[in-house]
Design a protein around this motif. Structure first.
Motif, mmCIF file in Angstrom:
data_model
loop_
_atom_site.group_PDB
_atom_site.id
_atom_site.type_symbol
_atom_site.label_atom_id
_atom_site.label_comp_id
_atom_site.label_asym_id
_atom_site.label_seq_id
_atom_site.Cartn_x
_atom_site.Cartn_y
_atom_site.Cartn_z
ATOM 1 N N LEU A 188 -112.315 69.951 -1.525
ATOM 2 C CA LEU A 188 -111.314 68.874 -1.562
ATOM 3 C C LEU A 188 -110.057 68.813 -0.427
ATOM 4 O O LEU A 188 -109.563 69.885 -0.423
ATOM 5 N N LEU A 202 -103.306 67.156 -9.304
ATOM 6 C CA LEU A 202 -104.150 68.003 -8.450
ATOM 7 C C LEU A 202 -105.251 68.867 -9.425
ATOM 8 O O LEU A 202 -106.252 68.930 -9.315
ATOM 9 N N ASP A 203 -104.577 69.203 -10.506
ATOM 10 C CA ASP A 203 -105.275 70.023 -11.534
ATOM 11 C C ASP A 203 -106.343 69.045 -12.364
ATOM 12 O O ASP A 203 -107.323 69.308 -12.405
ATOM 13 N N GLU A 206 -109.120 68.753 -9.688
ATOM 14 C CA GLU A 206 -110.046 69.663 -9.804
ATOM 15 C C GLU A 206 -110.776 70.049 -10.975
ATOM 16 O O GLU A 206 -111.965 70.488 -10.931
ATOM 17 N N SER A 207 -110.159 69.751 -12.107
ATOM 18 C CA SER A 207 -110.843 69.833 -13.357
ATOM 19 C C SER A 207 -111.857 69.117 -13.610
ATOM 20 O O SER A 207 -112.975 69.095 -14.109
ATOM 21 N N ARG A 210 -114.341 69.693 -9.955
ATOM 22 C CA ARG A 210 -114.730 71.070 -9.683
ATOM 23 C C ARG A 210 -115.217 71.378 -8.261
ATOM 24 O O ARG A 210 -116.419 71.644 -7.998
ATOM 25 N N PRO A 211 -114.433 70.935 -7.137
ATOM 26 C CA PRO A 211 -114.592 71.497 -5.886
ATOM 27 C C PRO A 211 -114.955 72.620 -5.682
ATOM 28 O O PRO A 211 -114.387 73.629 -6.572
ATOM 29 N N ARG A 213 -113.953 74.579 -3.282
ATOM 30 C CA ARG A 213 -112.612 75.137 -2.908
ATOM 31 C C ARG A 213 -111.497 73.878 -2.507
ATOM 32 O O ARG A 213 -111.979 72.762 -2.281
ATOM 33 N N THR A 214 -110.231 74.281 -2.336
ATOM 34 C CA THR A 214 -109.391 73.358 -1.913
ATOM 35 C C THR A 214 -108.694 73.815 -0.595
ATOM 36 O O THR A 214 -108.224 74.720 -0.504
#
Length: 292
Positions: A188, A202-203, A206-207, A210-211, A213-214
């Motif tokens: 991401l 951003l959370d 990601e949630s 589910r990448p 890595r960021t």
């Protein structure tokens, strides 16, 4: 204490050079040197260490930096209040991120230059994090950024217009090049985003996706190129990718839409109201950016 002495000292610290400070302050190098020496004599302390390539503050110099900036800020505020005409004039420094400068603020700057010819408006490209630091220490008067809230008790802010984010990936996947869903699982890429002022955006991403890595990049252009190349997906303001989506270079990832509402915001130091130039910028932003 003469504020011009403090201005010369801070100019040399920020520029790392007396010569560059003189150019920035539009005075001669001996003038800057004499003002710094006068300040050192009045305090009885050496404030700058002279190096072959420039200058840097001594321990004593570092200890007074914050207070010196505050004195200059307050003295400037007093001068502006004392100006009976309250005509917007003088220098004002505005900070903003790449996407806002390119897609929101150019009409605002043009409006200010035409309407207030006595104002010297400086627009500085910076990340949201850098801009907030410079706003706090007085290097900037106003910051435009994207956010959903401003929890800093030392700052005031106003929402100007909705500024949603989009998740994008390369528009034309080819052989061996991952499609959007696969790209989401791998990386991401984000830019123009200060997580402290964008709620849980951003959370949320990601949630949900589910990448693996960021990766955070400061350059919107770099984010778009990486997404277009299939390296990952980009989390960017919609306004920054609208043309790329229309041209087919980028496309939205699945049907993701953010639940967190974000806005273009103007932020300034609490208590700076009454600064004619700042008030003019904020009023113009409300008229120009909100109507964009």
């Amino acid at each position: 204490m003469d504020t011009r002495h403090l201005e010369a000292f801070l100019g040399a610290v920020d520029a790392g050079s007396v010569t560059r400070a003189a150019s920035m302050l539009r005075v001669t190098q001996p003038t800057v040197t004499n003002r710094i020496k006068a300040l050192e004599r009045s305090l009885g302390l050496p404030l700058l260490e002279r190096l072959p390539g420039g200058v840097r503050p001594t321990r004593a110099g570092r200890s007074i930096l914050e207070q010196a900036r505050e004195i200059l800020r307050l003295s400037g505020h007093v001068r502006r209040i004392a100006d009976a005409s309250l005509t917007p004039q003088g220098r004002i420094c505005v900070g903003a991120s790449e996407s806002l400068i390119n897609h929101r603020l150019l009409p605002l700057i043009e409006y200010l230059l035409v309407r207030y010819p006595d104002m010297d408006v400086s627009l500085r490209l910076s990340t949201p994090q850098e801009a907030l630091v410079m706003l706090h220490n007085g290097e900037m008067d106003c910051v435009f950024m994207i956010g959903s809230e401003a929890s800093d008790e030392d700052l005031e802010y106003c929402d100007l217009c909705p500024e949603p984010f989009a998740l994008v990936a390369g528009g034309r996947p080819g052989p061996g090049r991952p499609g959007p869903e696969e790209a989401v699982s791998s990386i991401l890429v984000s830019a123009d985003l200060d997580v402290r002022h964008c709620g849980g955006l951003l959370d949320e991403v990601e949630s949900t996706l589910r990448p693996g890595r960021t990766l955070r990049l400061d350059s919107v252009t770099a984010v778009k190129r990486m997404a277009e190349s299939g390296i990952g997906v980009g989390l960017l303001p919609e306004v920054a990718v609208a043309e790329d989506i229309a041209d087919g270079r980028l496309r939205r990832v699945v049907d993701w839409r953010p639940a967190t509402a974000t806005y273009t915001q103007a932020l300034w130091r609490r208590g700076d109201a009454g600064h004619p130039a700042l008030d003019a910028v904020l009023k113009a932003a409300s008229d120009v950016v909100s109507a964009d």
